[in-house]
Design an enzyme around this catalytic site. Structure first.
Site, PDB file in Angstrom:
ATOM      1  CG  HIS A  78      -8.455   1.889   2.276  1.00  0.00           C
ATOM      2  ND1 HIS A  78      -8.650   3.255   1.342  1.00  0.00           N
ATOM      3  CD2 HIS A  78      -7.370   2.049   2.642  1.00  0.00           C
ATOM      4  CE1 HIS A  78      -7.172   3.890   1.630  1.00  0.00           C
ATOM      5  NE2 HIS A  78      -6.754   2.575   2.918  1.00  0.00           N
TER       6      HIS A  78
ATOM      7  CG  HIS B 270      -3.757   6.198   0.468  1.00  0.00           C
ATOM      8  ND1 HIS B 270      -3.873   6.622   2.085  1.00  0.00           N
ATOM      9  CD2 HIS B 270      -4.128   4.784   0.588  1.00  0.00           C
ATOM     10  CE1 HIS B 270      -3.788   5.576   3.123  1.00  0.00           C
ATOM     11  NE2 HIS B 270      -4.393   5.097   2.207  1.00  0.00           N
TER      12      HIS B 270
ATOM     13  CG  ASP C 140     -14.278   0.964  11.275  1.00  0.00           C
ATOM     14  OD1 ASP C 140     -15.087   1.691  10.187  1.00  0.00           O
ATOM     15  OD2 ASP C 140     -13.636   1.163  11.836  1.00  0.00           O
ATOM     16  N   GLY C 141     -18.487   1.402  11.193  1.00  0.00           N
ATOM     17  CA  GLY C 141     -19.635   2.140  11.651  1.00  0.00           C
ATOM     18  C   GLY C 141     -18.248   3.247  11.372  1.00  0.00           C
TER      19      GLY C 141
ATOM     20  CD  GLU D 159      -2.546   1.341   2.575  1.00  0.00           C
ATOM     21  OE1 GLU D 159      -3.759   2.159   2.305  1.00  0.00           O
ATOM     22  OE2 GLU D 159      -2.967   0.182   3.424  1.00  0.00           O
TER      23      GLU D 159
ATOM     24  CG  ASP E 213      -6.056  -0.515   7.072  1.00  0.00           C
ATOM     25  OD1 ASP E 213      -5.041  -0.894   6.748  1.00  0.00           O
ATOM     26  OD2 ASP E 213      -6.620   0.802   7.069  1.00  0.00           O
TER      27      ASP E 213
END
Length: 369
Positions: free
Chosen positions: A210, A189, A241-242, A123, A267
């Site tokens: 993500h 990103h 995960d909110g 990443e 992640d």
């Protein structure tokens, strides 16, 4: 070991849920999903819950108290793998966050040293400083010809190599060459506009890292990377995960992407599988509190999340059914891989890891069969 029939649960084959079914396993190989116990099978009555394939995670930065960046060695990979197996993940891409060329080369060498490893995810470092998130700005850099050659070479030595790049920092020709070499190119990103992202996808990028986080957002006149992802056919990981993504945005992504295109990632960082409350990344302190991992300035730094927790979140928020949520952590991520093997599915005649989900889906354990 012999012929074993697991009873008392629903069974998920990676794609479909089979209510009140029998999972047949012989010597670690799936014998199929049946309505009744086969003759001669040893019955193993399971507690209530769901049986499913071992979970597949394509973005795992650390676990068991270690970060891949801190010590990019085979021993670190073994520690991370063991930590995530305790959380139900049987196949994963250990992920190196933006670092120096020497650390990147060491990480690739560590992955090559473990031939059974599913692969690696790099990443960075070819990202946008404007959308760096928790990545160290001083380590982000353009892709050189040497970098390109190293990545193409690594793709030939690893089962899978995923590389996250910002669409504006690499050229379509570089993406095309990476893709031709077998690299799974993912956009992330990135502050790029829609047209730049669309060109990157056309050149061979086929995934987004993500979704929604650390990227140009969706505007009605400036769709950005989010718009290019939702409008296209490629796959996308999402941190459910909110905290990283609002539930309404998660539900919108589910509706926009075809079944199987959106997959869950943890992640995860060093604290996964431990009770640690802090750790370091590139010399910066990261604190664990209230389900979040943050730098001193409040920037999110990875997630304090397991895949079972992400699955439970998806169901609790009404984003998807239980059937689809489990597929998003099994067959969906496996379908992104260049060489997937038998990961993410329970199919007759194939070696398999089997997990048992608790009734609330928040925990899963890999069975000893």
């Amino acid at each position: 070991m012999g012929l074993i029939a697991l009873t008392g649960c629903d069974v998920h084959d990676g794609t479909r849920l089979h209510p009140a079914a029998v999972l047949v396993v012989q010597d670690g190989v799936c014998g199929g999903i049946a309505a009744q116990v086969p003759q001669g099978a040893q019955v193993r009555a399971m507690p209530p819950g769901i049986l499913a394939p071992g979970l597949v995670d394509l973005q795992v930065n650390g676990g068991g108290g270690v970060m891949f960046n801190d010590a990019p060695t085979a021993d670190t990979l073994r520690t991370m793998i063991a930590a995530h197996r305790s959380l139900g993940t049987s196949a994963m891409l250990p992920t190196l966050i933006t670092d120096t060329p020497d650390v990147t080369r060491a990480a690739i060498a560590a992955g090559v040293a473990l031939p059974d490893l599913l692969g690696l995810h790099l990443e960075g470092p070819h990202l946008s400083v404007a959308r760096k998130g928790a990545h160290a700005a001083g380590l982000i850099r353009p892709m050189t010809q040497g970098d390109l050659n190293d990545l193409c070479d690594a793709a030939g030595k690893l089962r899978n190599l995923m590389v996250t790049v910002a669409a504006e920092t690499v050229t379509p020709d570089q993406i095309a060459r990476l893709t031709a070499a077998g690299v799974i190119v993912s956009l992330g990103h990135s502050d790029a506009d829609f047209d730049t992202c669309a060109a990157a996808f056309a050149a061979g990028a086929r995934c987004t890292t993500h979704l929604f986080n650390a990227m140009s957002g969706l505007g009605h006149r400036t769709p950005g990377l989010v718009g290019a992802t939702l409008d296209g056919d490629g796959a996308a990981g999402i941190i459910a995960d909110g905290i990283h993504v609002h539930p309404a945005a998660v539900r919108a992504a589910v509706r926009a992407k075809a079944r199987g295109a959106l997959f869950l990632v943890s992640d995860a960082m060093a604290v996964a599988g431990t009770d640690q409350t802090a750790f370091a990344l590139n010399g910066r302190q990261i604190t664990r509190a209230k389900g979040q991992l943050t730098l001193a300035d409040g920037t999110l730094a990875g997630a304090d999340l397991s895949l079972p927790q992400a699955i439970a979140f998806m169901v609790a928020q009404g984003a998807v059914t239980c059937e689809r949520a489990i597929a998003m952590a099994t067959s969906a991520p496996a379908s992104v891989l260049r060489v997937a093997g038998t990961e993410g599915r329970l199919a007759a005649g194939q070696a398999c890891d089997v997990v048992h989900f608790s009734p609330d889906l928040r925990t899963a354990r890999i069975l000893d069969l």
